[in-house]
Enzyme design. Structure first.
Site, PDB file in Angstrom:
ATOM      1  N   GLY A  48       0.868  -1.183   0.000  1.00  0.00           N
ATOM      2  CA  GLY A  48       0.000   0.000   0.000  1.00  0.00           C
ATOM      3  C   GLY A  48       0.901   1.227   0.000  1.00  0.00           C
ATOM      4  N   ALA A  49       0.611   2.168  -0.909  1.00  0.00           N
ATOM      5  CA  ALA A  49       1.540   3.275  -1.126  1.00  0.00           C
ATOM      6  C   ALA A  49       1.903   4.046   0.151  1.00  0.00           C
ATOM      7  CB  ALA A  49       0.978   4.208  -2.198  1.00  0.00           C
ATOM      8  N   ARG A  94      10.577  -0.683  -4.419  1.00  0.00           N
ATOM      9  CA  ARG A  94       9.474  -0.829  -5.397  1.00  0.00           C
ATOM     10  C   ARG A  94       9.399   0.487  -6.184  1.00  0.00           C
ATOM     11  NH1 ARG A  94       3.839  -3.106  -3.243  1.00  0.00           N
ATOM     12  NH2 ARG A  94       3.565  -3.638  -5.435  1.00  0.00           N
ATOM     13  N   GLN A 206      -5.577  -8.828  -2.959  1.00  0.00           N
ATOM     14  CA  GLN A 206      -5.634  -7.890  -1.832  1.00  0.00           C
ATOM     15  C   GLN A 206      -7.086  -7.576  -1.453  1.00  0.00           C
ATOM     16  OE1 GLN A 206      -3.566  -7.652  -4.433  1.00  0.00           O
ATOM     17  NE2 GLN A 206      -1.658  -6.602  -3.935  1.00  0.00           N
ATOM     18  N   ASP A 247      -1.288   4.973  -6.272  1.00  0.00           N
ATOM     19  CA  ASP A 247       0.130   4.784  -5.943  1.00  0.00           C
ATOM     20  C   ASP A 247       0.979   5.966  -6.370  1.00  0.00           C
ATOM     21  OD1 ASP A 247      -1.015   1.930  -5.952  1.00  0.00           O
ATOM     22  OD2 ASP A 247       0.913   1.805  -4.926  1.00  0.00           O
TER      23      ASP A 247
HETATM   24  O1  MRU Z   1       0.771  -3.881  -4.726  1.00  0.00           O
HETATM   25  P1  MRU Z   1       0.088  -3.195  -3.579  1.00  0.00           P
HETATM   26  O2  MRU Z   1      -0.771  -4.107  -2.774  1.00  0.00           O
HETATM   27  O3  MRU Z   1       1.059  -2.412  -2.738  1.00  0.00           O
HETATM   28  O4  MRU Z   1      -0.876  -2.133  -4.298  1.00  0.00           O
HETATM   29  C1  MRU Z   1      -1.658  -1.285  -3.499  1.00  0.00           C
HETATM   30  C2  MRU Z   1      -2.549  -0.399  -4.287  1.00  0.00           C
HETATM   31  O5  MRU Z   1      -2.527  -0.383  -5.500  1.00  0.00           O
HETATM   32  C3  MRU Z   1      -3.416   0.532  -3.528  1.00  0.00           C
HETATM   33  O6  MRU Z   1      -4.615   0.761  -4.191  1.00  0.00           O
HETATM   34  C4  MRU Z   1      -2.667   1.870  -3.405  1.00  0.00           C
HETATM   35  O7  MRU Z   1      -1.406   1.674  -2.853  1.00  0.00           O
HETATM   36  C5  MRU Z   1      -3.415   2.857  -2.598  1.00  0.00           C
HETATM   37  S1  MRU Z   1      -3.333   2.421  -0.898  1.00  0.00           S
HETATM   38  C6  MRU Z   1      -4.013   3.551   0.087  1.00  0.00           C
END
Ligand code: MRU
Length: 348
Positions: A48-49, A94, A206, A247
């Site tokens: 999650g970003a 990442r 997720q 993100d």
């Molecule tokens: O690969 P992830 O699980 O890190 O991807 C997360 C997402 O794409 C979420 O939608 C994004 O980070 C927003 S989280 C508040």
């Protein structure tokens, strides 16, 4: 409210909820090296970003504590050299979520500023304290931004709305109650009687593993769907609006988010439904003019269930063009198109 997905542990270490094991098992990992935090970010134990930004800043502080206060550093490295190498390694873990680089750079600025031209022995102690304080500030501010996003976004959610969301954007993805999930949570707390459809988010699920778990704990009426059911759900009138996280948001309002988001935005347009994005200001990257410049992470083929020897294309994110987005819900309020102008207004 702060997330339960991360905390400080003993001896300056970080305690991290291993999200790869949810919802079946609740296991906390103790992290106190850069290598451990990079592994946790790349394996999506923490994800999650906004949360990977918080985790990286806390991990940098914990690793500095272990390297210098516990005297475990191998080789003759000065605190300043250590910081430069450790921060670059973390920031590269990442590529797509800009919050990671944003948080690491902010922590480094705080530590460098605090160290000034102190001697090496004094600099180490100063660096550890500055990194810890800045990481805590980043976390606290993210929790506050989530609450502000939730309150601003809930105003756009009509009573009894049927809300579709994607991936996981709750406390497992942020330092607080979440971004898109924060909006859903606040609307629910306001007694709007909303219902949520949570998309699965292939291939790592997720949505069904993490968002469904959070929705259940928050007692928000909800159902999960496989990603490919979204069009049918919209056509059948089971969706009133879509809200997702981000993100990275480019200067023109293009949004990188979990793979499948772009498809949902196209479907929302085809069914004449509002499509909202929710994100803190730390997710906006004005150094990229449009979504074309956002680096998109490709993950291993092994994440997609195939027979041995079958190759795969597995992009983890996609870009939704700004013109498909009804509004961007930020901690500074809801931005309306044209986004370029609105973004400049809240970041100056
Ligand atoms: O690969 P992830 O699980 O890190 O991807 C997360 C997402 O794409 C979420 O939608 C994004 O980070 C927003 S989280 C508040």
């Amino acid at each position: 409210m702060h997330t339960e997905a991360i905390d400080w542990a003993d001896e300056g270490a970080v305690s991290l909820l291993d999200q790869t094991l949810l919802p079946g098992e609740t296991v906390f990992l103790k992290i106190d090296t850069i290598e451990q935090m990079v592994e946790a970010i790349q394996a999506l134990r923490v994800r999650g970003a906004p949360l990977i930004g918080v985790a990286a800043a806390m991990g940098l502080a914990a690793a500095a504590h272990r390297a210098f206060r516990n005297g475990e550093l191998r080789g003759p490295q000065s605190p300043r050299d250590w910081l430069s190498h450790a921060s670059a390694t973390l920031a590269d873990a990442r590529p797509t979520a800009v919050n990671l680089r944003w948080a690491v750079e902010r922590a480094v600025r705080a530590a460098v500023g605090a160290m000034g031209d102190a001697s090496e022995s004094a600099a180490a102690e100063t660096m550890i304290t500055a990194l810890k304080d800045e990481a805590q500030r980043i976390w606290d501010e993210d929790a506050a931004m989530c609450r502000a996003i939730g309150e601003a976004g809930a105003e756009r959610i009509p009573a009894k709305a049927k809300v579709l969301t994607h991936c996981n954007t709750g406390m497992l993805a942020t330092g607080g109650i979440g971004t898109a999930f924060g909006v859903i949570r606040v609307a629910h707390e306001q007694g709007k009687g909303i219902e949520v459809l949570a998309c699965e988010a292939r291939p790592l699920r997720q949505g069904t593993r993490l968002t469904a778990w959070e929705l259940q704990r928050a007692e928000i009426p909800s159902r999960v769907i496989v990603d490919s059911a979204a069009a049918t759900a919209m056509a059948q009138g089971r969706v009133d609006l879509v809200i997702v996280g981000a993100d990275r948001i480019a200067a023109n309002g293009d949004v990188a988010n979990k793979i499948g988001t772009y498809g949902l935005a196209l479907l929302a347009k085809a069914h004449d439904l509002p499509f909202y994005v929710a994100a803190p200001r730390s997710t906006i990257d004005r150094s990229v003019a449009s979504g074309k410049e956002i680096p998109i992470e490709e993950r291993p083929a092994s994440e997609i269930e195939t027979a041995a020897g079958i190759s795969a294309y597995n992009p983890a994110f996609d870009v939704t063009p700004a013109e498909l987005i009804t509004g961007i819900v930020t901690d500074a309020g809801v931005l309306e198109p044209p986004y370029e102008h609105a973004i400049r207004g809240i970041l100056k």
